[in-house]
Design a protein around this motif. Structure first.
Motif, PDB file in Angstrom:
ATOM      1  N   GLY A   7      14.072  18.890   9.680  1.00 53.02           N
ATOM      2  CA  GLY A   7      14.676  17.972   8.729  1.00 53.02           C
ATOM      3  C   GLY A   7      13.732  16.840   8.404  1.00 53.02           C
ATOM      4  N   TYR A   8      13.697  16.439   7.140  1.00 53.79           N
ATOM      5  CA  TYR A   8      12.786  15.387   6.681  1.00 53.79           C
ATOM      6  C   TYR A   8      13.531  14.471   5.723  1.00 53.79           C
ATOM      7  N   LEU A   9      13.149  13.188   5.742  1.00 55.13           N
ATOM      8  CA  LEU A   9      13.755  12.185   4.871  1.00 55.13           C
ATOM      9  C   LEU A   9      12.667  11.503   4.061  1.00 55.13           C
ATOM     10  N   ILE A  10      12.906  11.340   2.768  1.00 56.50           N
ATOM     11  CA  ILE A  10      12.022  10.550   1.902  1.00 56.50           C
ATOM     12  C   ILE A  10      12.895   9.514   1.213  1.00 56.50           C
ATOM     13  N   ARG A  11      12.649   8.241   1.484  1.00 59.69           N
ATOM     14  CA  ARG A  11      13.489   7.177   0.931  1.00 59.69           C
ATOM     15  C   ARG A  11      12.660   6.187   0.128  1.00 59.69           C
ATOM     16  N   TYR A  12      13.179   5.825  -1.041  1.00 65.36           N
ATOM     17  CA  TYR A  12      12.593   4.760  -1.843  1.00 65.36           C
ATOM     18  C   TYR A  12      13.720   3.786  -2.181  1.00 65.36           C
ATOM     19  N   ALA A  13      13.725   2.632  -1.501  1.00 61.94           N
ATOM     20  CA  ALA A  13      14.829   1.667  -1.617  1.00 61.94           C
ATOM     21  C   ALA A  13      16.124   2.361  -1.196  1.00 61.94           C
ATOM     22  N   LEU A  50       6.621  10.885  -4.057  1.00 58.15           N
ATOM     23  CA  LEU A  50       6.704  12.147  -4.783  1.00 58.15           C
ATOM     24  C   LEU A  50       5.750  13.187  -4.194  1.00 58.15           C
ATOM     25  N   ALA A  51       4.549  12.751  -3.815  1.00 59.18           N
ATOM     26  CA  ALA A  51       3.600  13.674  -3.195  1.00 59.18           C
ATOM     27  C   ALA A  51       4.129  14.192  -1.858  1.00 59.18           C
ATOM     28  N   GLU A  52       4.744  13.315  -1.078  1.00 62.16           N
ATOM     29  CA  GLU A  52       5.314  13.735   0.209  1.00 62.16           C
ATOM     30  C   GLU A  52       6.468  14.717  -0.002  1.00 62.16           C
ATOM     31  N   LEU A  53       7.273  14.488  -1.023  1.00 61.43           N
ATOM     32  CA  LEU A  53       8.351  15.421  -1.330  1.00 61.43           C
ATOM     33  C   LEU A  53       7.790  16.793  -1.678  1.00 61.43           C
ATOM     34  N   GLY A  54       6.693  16.825  -2.451  1.00 62.00           N
ATOM     35  CA  GLY A  54       6.070  18.097  -2.772  1.00 62.00           C
ATOM     36  C   GLY A  54       5.517  18.793  -1.548  1.00 62.00           C
ATOM     37  N   ARG A  81       0.819  -1.220   0.000  1.00 68.28           N
ATOM     38  CA  ARG A  81       0.000   0.000   0.000  1.00 68.28           C
ATOM     39  C   ARG A  81       0.851   1.267   0.000  1.00 68.28           C
ATOM     40  N   ARG A  82       2.077   1.169  -0.498  1.00 74.20           N
ATOM     41  CA  ARG A  82       2.942   2.342  -0.653  1.00 74.20           C
ATOM     42  C   ARG A  82       3.583   2.289  -2.031  1.00 74.20           C
ATOM     43  N   ASN A  83       3.769   3.451  -2.641  1.00 77.72           N
ATOM     44  CA  ASN A  83       4.319   3.483  -3.987  1.00 77.72           C
ATOM     45  C   ASN A  83       5.115   4.758  -4.220  1.00 77.72           C
ATOM     46  N   ALA A  84       5.689   4.847  -5.409  1.00 74.69           N
ATOM     47  CA  ALA A  84       6.544   5.991  -5.729  1.00 74.69           C
ATOM     48  C   ALA A  84       5.758   7.287  -5.800  1.00 74.69           C
ATOM     49  N   HIS A  85       4.507   7.240  -6.260  1.00 77.76           N
ATOM     50  CA  HIS A  85       3.715   8.468  -6.343  1.00 77.76           C
ATOM     51  C   HIS A  85       3.460   9.062  -4.955  1.00 77.76           C
ATOM     52  N   GLN A  86       3.306   8.220  -3.955  1.00 78.40           N
ATOM     53  CA  GLN A  86       3.145   8.732  -2.598  1.00 78.40           C
ATOM     54  C   GLN A  86       4.431   9.403  -2.118  1.00 78.40           C
TER      55      GLN A  86
END
Length: 438
Positions: A244-250, A139-143, A132-137
């Motif tokens: 500070g915030y972190l967004i990680r995909y793999a 990207l949305a969080e980064l925005g 239930r998590r994907n790359a679009h989520q």
């Protein structure tokens, strides 16, 4: 997912910090192994034993019963993966491992168990290879973070050869935090040590996760959960002057900061942190840049023409402006990936010429739909229109190469395209809500 694993997943969600001492019953369950067999695609490349799904299906019940017994008695021995190479967008080649089919069954079952244990513990900043998590989520969080959380500095980072440099001893220590079953841990270590077979030569695996294995994504998430996610949220952010915030995909991640000092210090401490666990950042894909509502004006003061861009999850991100002149996170399709995809489509259409124009058009339409399903995001309308036009030009070119005479004129082809072309509408709205609307 079969019933015992469903019940176990629900139990793990209710006890997120529990340590499990008896898991081999789940792994060796014949019903669960049968389910893992059924969900495997039948068109995957075969491993070193050259056994496909259809081959394994012969005397399936006997094979599954024997596999279950081997797991329970600890006589199961995973075979080395077959190494092949696939081209990368930069002209290099990426090594890919193809496990044997029976090992795929075990890894699928093991992946489900480990995912059930760690999913309640994984941090919200992690988006890759999770249900239930994907790359679009991501990207949305980064925005959301860059637009509404005061981001002014950003660190883009990528770990160099991550899947090949995971240290086995550290990974086993991380697994032992939640897994107390010594037999299951021995099975995992055997998978890690299975090795690689290339051109008939065996190479032992001293580091890294099983290449191409179904269990590798969850093992990677567990490793980076302790190495990066927890360290950033529990320790590093608490020492920051700002947010500070972190967004990680793999192994691909972005860190956002409100203060330059925090961002620069993160670059230094990140290098030291990764080195402890045998990892290092990829210099060509790692950097510090101004990014946020003040980036454009600050760059002008520093004498720079414009803020730098960065690539993340297939998109090039840049500092943009709304119609009212406010900062927005701009996105466009990453140029290197688009060039690679166009080359692949051109080669595939060329190979399909012998099957006729209808097969070529059907393939191009399926490909374009798949492209739009990912890249049709807010702010990327021009890129997807350009890509659709280039696909149509490639299709026109290859259709006319089916014989020495031109088979279709552009005017006629344009009329055909009007009914053939998929809708180019935006499918994913990734723009964050303004603060006054939240």
């Amino acid at each position: 997912m079969n019933t015992p694993l469903v019940r176990f997943t629900q139990w793990a969600q209710e006890a997120p910090q529990a340590r499990y001492n008896a898991l081999m019953g789940l792994l060796s369950d014949p019903e669960g192994l049968m389910h893992s067999f059924e969900v495997q695609p039948g068109n995957k490349a075969v491993g070193i034993d050259k056994v496909s799904k259809s081959d394994y299906a012969q005397d399936l019940e006997g094979r599954i019963t024997a596999l279950s017994g081997e797991l329970r008695s600890l006589s199961y021995r995973p075979q080395p993966v077959r190494r092949v190479y696939i081209p990368k967008s930069n002209g290099r080649q990426r090594p890919l491992g193809i496990p044997c089919f029976e090992d795929r069954i075990v890894q699928h079952r093991l992946s489900g168990i480990l995912q059930a244990i760690w999913e309640p513990e994984f941090r919200d900043c992690s988006y890759g290879f999770r249900p239930r998590r994907n790359a679009h989520q991501a990207l949305a969080e980064l925005g959301e973070i860059t637009t509404n959380q005061g981001t002014q500095w950003l660190v883009e980072a990528d770990i160099k050869g991550f899947f090949d440099h995971v240290e086995h001893d550290w990974l086993m220590r991380f697994l032992e935090h939640r897994v107390g079953d010594p037999v299951l841990l021995r099975i995992i270590r055997r998978l890690l040590k299975a090795g690689v077979m290339e051109a008939g030569v065996f190479t032992a695996s001293e580091a890294g996760t099983p290449q191409g294995g179904l269990v590798s994504p969850v093992l990677a998430n567990i490793y980076l959960h302790y190495v990066l996610d927890l360290w950033f949220e529990k320790r590093y952010v608490r020492t920051c002057k700002g947010q500070g915030y972190l967004i990680r995909y793999a192994d691909d991640f972005v860190a956002c900061f409100t203060h330059e000092e925090d961002a620069r210090r993160f670059m230094d401490e990140l290098t030291e942190r990764l080195a402890v666990f045998g990892l290092e950042v990829e210099p060509s894909k790692t950097g510090l840049l101004r990014f946020g509502s003040r980036a454009a004006s600050d760059c002008q003061k520093d004498g720079s023409k414009r803020p730098s861009t960065f690539d993340f999850l297939g998109f090039t991100h840049y500092v943009g402006k709304s119609r009212r002149g406010r900062f927005v996170l701009g996105r466009r399709s990453q140029r290197t990936r688009i060039a690679k995809k166009l080359k692949e489509v051109s080669d595939r259409l060329s190979a399909l010429r012998v099957k006729g124009g209808r097969a070529m058009m059907d393939y191009a339409k399926r490909h374009l739909r798949g492209h739009l399903a990912y890249y049709a995001v807010s702010g990327n309308a021009r890129s997807i229109r350009t890509y659709a036009y280039r696909i149509s030009r490639l299709l026109f070119k290859r259709l006319n190469q089916r014989s020495q005479r031109r088979s279709v004129a552009w005017d006629r082809f344009g009329k055909i395209l009007s009914g053939w072309m998929p809708s180019l509408r935006i499918q994913h709205n990734l723009y964050p809500k303004p603060l006054w609307m939240t």
